[in-house]
Design an enzyme around this catalytic site. Structure first.
Site, short mmCIF file in Angstrom:
data_model
loop_
_atom_site.label_atom_id
_atom_site.label_comp_id
_atom_site.label_asym_id
_atom_site.label_seq_id
_atom_site.Cartn_x
_atom_site.Cartn_y
_atom_site.Cartn_z
N LYS A 173 -11.82 -0.46 -0.56
CA LYS A 173 -10.80 0.26 -1.62
C LYS A 173 -11.51 0.28 -2.90
O LYS A 173 -12.33 1.03 -3.26
CB LYS A 173 -9.53 -0.31 -1.47
N HIS A 208 -5.05 -4.18 -1.72
CA HIS A 208 -4.88 -3.14 -3.04
C HIS A 208 -4.61 -3.74 -4.24
O HIS A 208 -4.20 -3.01 -5.19
CB HIS A 208 -3.52 -2.33 -2.58
N SER A 240 0.86 -1.13 -0.05
CA SER A 240 -0.13 0.05 0.02
C SER A 240 0.82 1.19 -0.18
O SER A 240 0.15 2.46 -0.51
CB SER A 240 -1.01 0.10 1.14
#
Ligand code: PMP
Length: 396
Positions: free
Chosen positions: A244, A213, A185
């Site tokens: 996300k 991610h 990240s």
């Protein structure tokens, strides 16, 4: 001696920032205008420091699903998954996640943090061993510490170092859990998962990959780095988040091991917290469907990532080693990183300021993240703001 003595370094940094009139940590988004624009600390900005990779937070279908769920099921479940907090939609989302990842079993958690820390804390216990990448996310470290297992760290993304440590474990490999992330990240770099899977095949142990991610970003179907690297069969557990690419909040773990259901009822971050609200589950289910129906979002994300990466590289900034939706500019001098973060804000660009110990080294980061929802004009404006830091023009 006081309980508060240990907070003095934090108090000092906050006082320093306050005296400069700069508040990068917990900056207040006073108004959110769209997936890519808002008003932060009084400045109208392009949001270039979110994890809204597919830009789905304002998707009309996600919003409509969330609204209907609120109207029909109320604002919260008011209970744990294990007690009164499992609604039919939690179970449906688990089935949809399992189908998406081609796995037989899935667990939905209230946050990504609860998913990762809970799985790490529960899968391994006293007498077991956890081998983890040294730059792992705090949720992994917290879970690993709670587990009571023996902890072995290998140098970030260093396959040779991992192999050395696995070799030393000998017979203990049969109850060893290896933990890595997909895209990291902070710097946006990827774990060498093909090589790591190969080591796991050779030495043994189980492998957990946190795809927080990388889900939605990598792989032909958006299943993450394990799909992209062609090693899904070697990955025992995939953990991830809804906060996300799916634009909501919550987390999950999927696996083919039938024991996952027993793990569920031993995981404290699953048992002792309320389940995600109906609106969160509804928008997440819709976003998961859209992630599959709209591969063009992933393509646009990578076009934007390449645009920002090439532009920052051409400006001469020290950036992440790989093109990625996360592009981190390294700034050696802490004071300069604070000033630059503030100048970016004043010129209409919000990025994340990351200082040690949150950054992986003893330097600071201006961490940018791109979204499929950014226009190329917005990326140009981000680049122009960075160019102004150097007093140079944006390369044409
Ligand atoms: N794992 C990783 C690798 C992360 O980066 C994060 C959040 N930044 C989490 C887990 C926790 O996810 P959440 O913020 O959705 O709780």
């Amino acid at each position: 001696m006081s309980l508060f003595d240990k907070f003095q370094p934090i108090i000092d940094v906050r006082a320093e920032l306050q005296s400069l009139g700069i508040m990068p940590f917990g900056a207040v988004t006073e108004k959110i205008l769209s997936a890519t624009e808002g008003i932060v600390n009084g400045h109208r900005v392009i949001l270039a420091g979110t994890n809204n990779y597919l830009g789905l937070t304002f998707d009309p279908e996600c919003i409509a699903a969330a609204k209907t769920a609120i109207e029909e099921q109320g604002t919260g479940t008011t209970g744990s998954r294990m007690a009164n907090g499992t609604f039919a939609e939690h179970v449906l989302l688990e089935q949809e996640l399992a189908a998406f990842f081609n796995r037989r079993h899935a667990i939905v958690f209230t946050t990504g943090y609860a998913a990762t820390s809970g799985m790490c804390a529960t899968l391994a216990g006293p007498g077991d061993t956890i081998v983890l990448d040294a730059d792992s996310h705090a949720s992994i470290y917290d879970g690993v510490r709670l587990s009571g297992a023996d902890i072995v760290r290998f140098r970030h993304n260093d396959v040779a170092d991992l192999e050395k440590r696995l070799r030393r474990l000998g017979e203990r490999l049969s109850n060893t859990l290896i933990i890595v992330e997909g895209i990291y990240s902070m710097l946006g770099d990827r774990s060498p998962l093909r090589e790591i899977a190969e080591l796991k095949r050779r030495y043994g142990g189980m492998l957990l990959v946190d795809e927080a991610h990388s889900m939605g970003m990598l792989g032909e179907h958006g299943r993450g780095l394990a799909e992209h690297a062609g090693v899904e069969d070697d990955v025992d557990f995939i953990a991830g988040t809804f906060s996300k690419s799916l634009g909501a909040i919550g987390g999950f773990c999927v696996s083919n091991h039938p024991e996952l259901d027993a793990v569920r009822f031993a995981t404290r971050s699953y048992i002792f917290t309320a389940s995600p609200s109906p609106s969160v589950i509804a928008s997440t289910r819709t976003a998961l469907r859209l992630l599959q129906e709209r591969p063009q979002l992933r393509e646009q994300l990578w076009r934007n990532a390449r645009h920002l990466y090439d532009g920052l590289e051409a400006l001469g900034f020290r950036i992440s080693p790989q093109v990625s939706p996360v592009v981190a500019v390294t700034v050696e001098d802490r004071g300069q990183s604070i000033q630059w973060w503030n100048r970016l804000l004043e010129s209409g660009v919000y990025v994340n300021l990351v200082m040690p110990p949150a950054s992986p080294g003893d330097y600071s980061l201006l961490r940018c993240s791109v979204s499929a929802a950014h226009t190329s004009g917005q990326i140009e404006r981000i680049l122009a703001a960075f160019a102004a830091l150097r007093g140079s023009a944006t390369p044409g």
